[in-house]
Enzyme design. Structure first.
Site, PDB file in Angstrom:
ATOM      1  N   ASP A  18       0.675  -1.149   0.045  1.00  0.00           N
ATOM      2  CA  ASP A  18      -0.068   0.032  -0.117  1.00  0.00           C
ATOM      3  C   ASP A  18       0.733   1.072  -0.174  1.00  0.00           C
ATOM      4  O   ASP A  18       2.131   1.438   0.047  1.00  0.00           O
ATOM      5  CB  ASP A  18      -0.735  -0.092   1.304  1.00  0.00           C
TER       6      ASP A  18
ATOM      7  N   GLU B 189      -1.007   1.942  -5.294  1.00  0.00           N
ATOM      8  CA  GLU B 189      -0.783   3.167  -4.889  1.00  0.00           C
ATOM      9  C   GLU B 189      -1.979   4.174  -5.544  1.00  0.00           C
ATOM     10  O   GLU B 189      -1.892   5.139  -5.770  1.00  0.00           O
ATOM     11  CB  GLU B 189       0.620   3.499  -5.044  1.00  0.00           C
TER      12      GLU B 189
ATOM     13  N   GLY C  33      -3.413   4.238  -8.300  1.00  0.00           N
ATOM     14  CA  GLY C  33      -3.403   4.977  -9.594  1.00  0.00           C
ATOM     15  C   GLY C  33      -2.876   6.552  -9.475  1.00  0.00           C
ATOM     16  O   GLY C  33      -2.752   7.321 -10.709  1.00  0.00           O
ATOM     17  N   ASP C  34      -2.252   6.916  -8.453  1.00  0.00           N
ATOM     18  CA  ASP C  34      -1.824   8.351  -8.363  1.00  0.00           C
ATOM     19  C   ASP C  34      -0.817   8.730  -9.191  1.00  0.00           C
ATOM     20  O   ASP C  34      -0.651   9.702  -9.871  1.00  0.00           O
ATOM     21  CB  ASP C  34      -1.644   8.499  -6.947  1.00  0.00           C
TER      22      ASP C  34
ATOM     23  N   ASP D 201     -10.202   3.497  -3.785  1.00  0.00           N
ATOM     24  CA  ASP D 201     -10.859   2.321  -3.105  1.00  0.00           C
ATOM     25  C   ASP D 201     -12.339   2.252  -3.615  1.00  0.00           C
ATOM     26  O   ASP D 201     -13.052   2.965  -3.827  1.00  0.00           O
ATOM     27  CB  ASP D 201     -10.864   2.418  -1.699  1.00  0.00           C
TER      28      ASP D 201
HETATM   29  C1  GLA Z   1      -6.188   1.485   1.484  1.00  0.00           C
HETATM   30  C2  GLA Z   1      -6.185   0.287   0.279  1.00  0.00           C
HETATM   31  C3  GLA Z   1      -7.407  -0.682   0.800  1.00  0.00           C
HETATM   32  C4  GLA Z   1      -7.042  -1.370   1.775  1.00  0.00           C
HETATM   33  C5  GLA Z   1      -6.914  -0.325   3.167  1.00  0.00           C
HETATM   34  C6  GLA Z   1      -6.096  -0.890   4.423  1.00  0.00           C
HETATM   35  O1  GLA Z   1      -7.139   2.002   1.384  1.00  0.00           O
HETATM   36  O2  GLA Z   1      -6.404   0.716  -0.915  1.00  0.00           O
HETATM   37  O3  GLA Z   1      -7.401  -1.618  -0.423  1.00  0.00           O
HETATM   38  O4  GLA Z   1      -5.718  -2.079   1.748  1.00  0.00           O
HETATM   39  O5  GLA Z   1      -5.904   0.579   2.688  1.00  0.00           O
HETATM   40  O6  GLA Z   1      -5.952  -0.114   5.290  1.00  0.00           O
END
Ligand code: GLA
Length: 402
Positions: A157, A190, A192-193, A212
């Site tokens: 992440d 990441e 797509g940033d 998300d």
């Molecule tokens: C980000 C990711 C999610 C998930 C959360 C976990 O938002 O994009 O898919 O993994 O973190 O904290």
């Protein structure tokens, strides 16, 4: 002499072919040789968020191995955020002892004994999005620990990364993972940033293309903390339209994990969700409670004909070939030359949609066989085009073969 020359020609051609093959293999990085088709599995986040434990993971592995999902191709059981609590005196990452009392090695062994693969989560920053220890500055040590545990998949992440450069951060973890010698699929997250489709090939096997996903049809909604925003299904889909050229075997666009079965959409909408993830050659990572899903949810997630479109070895991502307001046609070329086609209706009433052979790269006069992949029925042979009535928010998904 003449005889030798003629006789050796096939041998010569064979040698040239072998050399070309070797060259092709060498051109592929070790990273790209993994995940030749989009990864399939399950991840804890969409349904369980931080509420993860070894009991949950074991029971999910039990379910996957016995409910038809493993037989349909699902493989990876991935723990997302919040499994980790700190580092030991040597800097090694420590799993929450209350939630994972048997430890990660034992859990990986359990998942492997079911014939499945084990995945885990970390972050390129000092802390994960859930505030747990991240991997920054510990990349090689973490990769080594994952390999010792038997990890097969890492989702990585992008929270709390400050001014860190994305390509550098993901390259460092990729190098650390490769250095372990264990094949660990690497999932770049990441959002797509930093346009990972431009640099991610050879570094990761998949990269998130958006923020998300959330379990609703359309629009953006603020997070509980007031920050903007999660994406509905249509918002995620619309961000994929331009990206088809960047995906292929070993390097996939990832429109995020699936929400099918989580209750916020209708089964018609979930069928559209699954059809698009298949056509987009997206990773098929279920995000629902697969231990207790409805027969309808299971039927969607295990539709063999739709999964075959996703897992097609050519590895082409499908594309939008027409948009007439709320009515759309999408097409994906498959390895045998046939096309997977989605007729998609965003509108609020059912509508007739036509796919013309010419828009999916076939001559207009061609006669082609049409099969409906949700009805599991051959519809017959059609010249030039095919039309069907499509439900509101629904798809008709076809295989068209000359
Ligand atoms: C980000 C990711 C999610 C998930 C959360 C976990 O938002 O994009 O898919 O993994 O973190 O904290």
């Amino acid at each position: 002499m003449q005889k030798v020359a003629i006789g050796s020609k096939p041998l010569y051609l064979l040698l040239v072919a072998a050399l070309l093959l070797l060259e092709g293999a060498a051109a592929q990085t070790p990273r790209q040789s993994m995940a030749q088709t989009p990864p399939m599995g399950w991840n804890s986040w969409n349904k369980f968020a931080c509420n993860v434990s070894e009991e949950l993971i074991k029971s999910v592995a039990d379910a996957m191995a016995s409910n038809g999902m493993k037989d349909s191709g699902y493989q990876y059981v991935v723990i997302d955020d919040c499994w980790q609590v700190g580092r030991d005196e040597n800097g090694f990452i420590v799993a929450d002892p209350a939630r994972f009392p048997s430890g990660m090695k034992a859990l990986a062994d359990y998942v492997h004994a079911k014939g499945l693969k084990f995945g885990i989560y970390s972050d390129a920053g000092a802390k994960t999005c859930g505030g747990r220890p991240g991997s920054q500055g510990h990349e090689y040590q973490d990769a080594l620990q994952y390999a010792r545990w038997g990890v097969d998949y890492l989702k990585y992440d992008w929270c709390n990364t400050g001014k860190r450069n994305e390509e550098e951060a993901y390259s460092t973890m990729n190098a650390a993972l490769l250095a372990t010698g264990r094949p660990i699929v690497f999932s770049i997250c990441e959002w797509g940033d930093g346009k990972p489709w431009l640099w991610g090939k050879g570094i990761g096997n998949l990269w998130r293309t958006t923020g998300d996903i959330s379990d609703y049809w359309a629009g953006k909604r603020k997070w509980p903390d007031g920050n903007c925003c999660s994406d509905g299904l249509l918002d995620i889909l619309d961000q994929q339209v331009e990206l088809y050229a960047f995906a292929g075997p070993g390097h996939w666009n990832d429109p995020d994990m699936m929400e099918i079965g989580n209750g916020g959409m209708t089964n018609t909408e979930y069928r559209s969700h699954f059809s698009f993830w298949a056509l987009l050659a997206a990773p098929l990572i279920a995000g629902n409670d697969i231990r207790s899903m409805s027969p309808e949810t299971k039927e969607i997630l295990t539709n063999q004909e739709v999964i075959a479109v996703n897992q097609d070895v050519l590895g082409q991502q499908g594309r939008q070939t027409r948009k007439d307001g709320d009515l759309e046609v999408w097409s994906k070329t498959l390895n045998d030359g046939s096309r997977a086609v989605i007729l998609f209706n965003r509108g609020s009433a059912e509508s007739e949609i036509t796919v013309r052979w010419q828009e999916i790269g076939y001559p207009g006069r061609l006669s082609a066989k049409v099969r409906d992949l949700w009805e599991h029925k051959d519809k017959g042979e059609f010249t030039g085009s095919y039309k069907a009535i499509v439900a509101s928010h629904g798809v008709v998904m076809l295989r068209v073969a000359p």
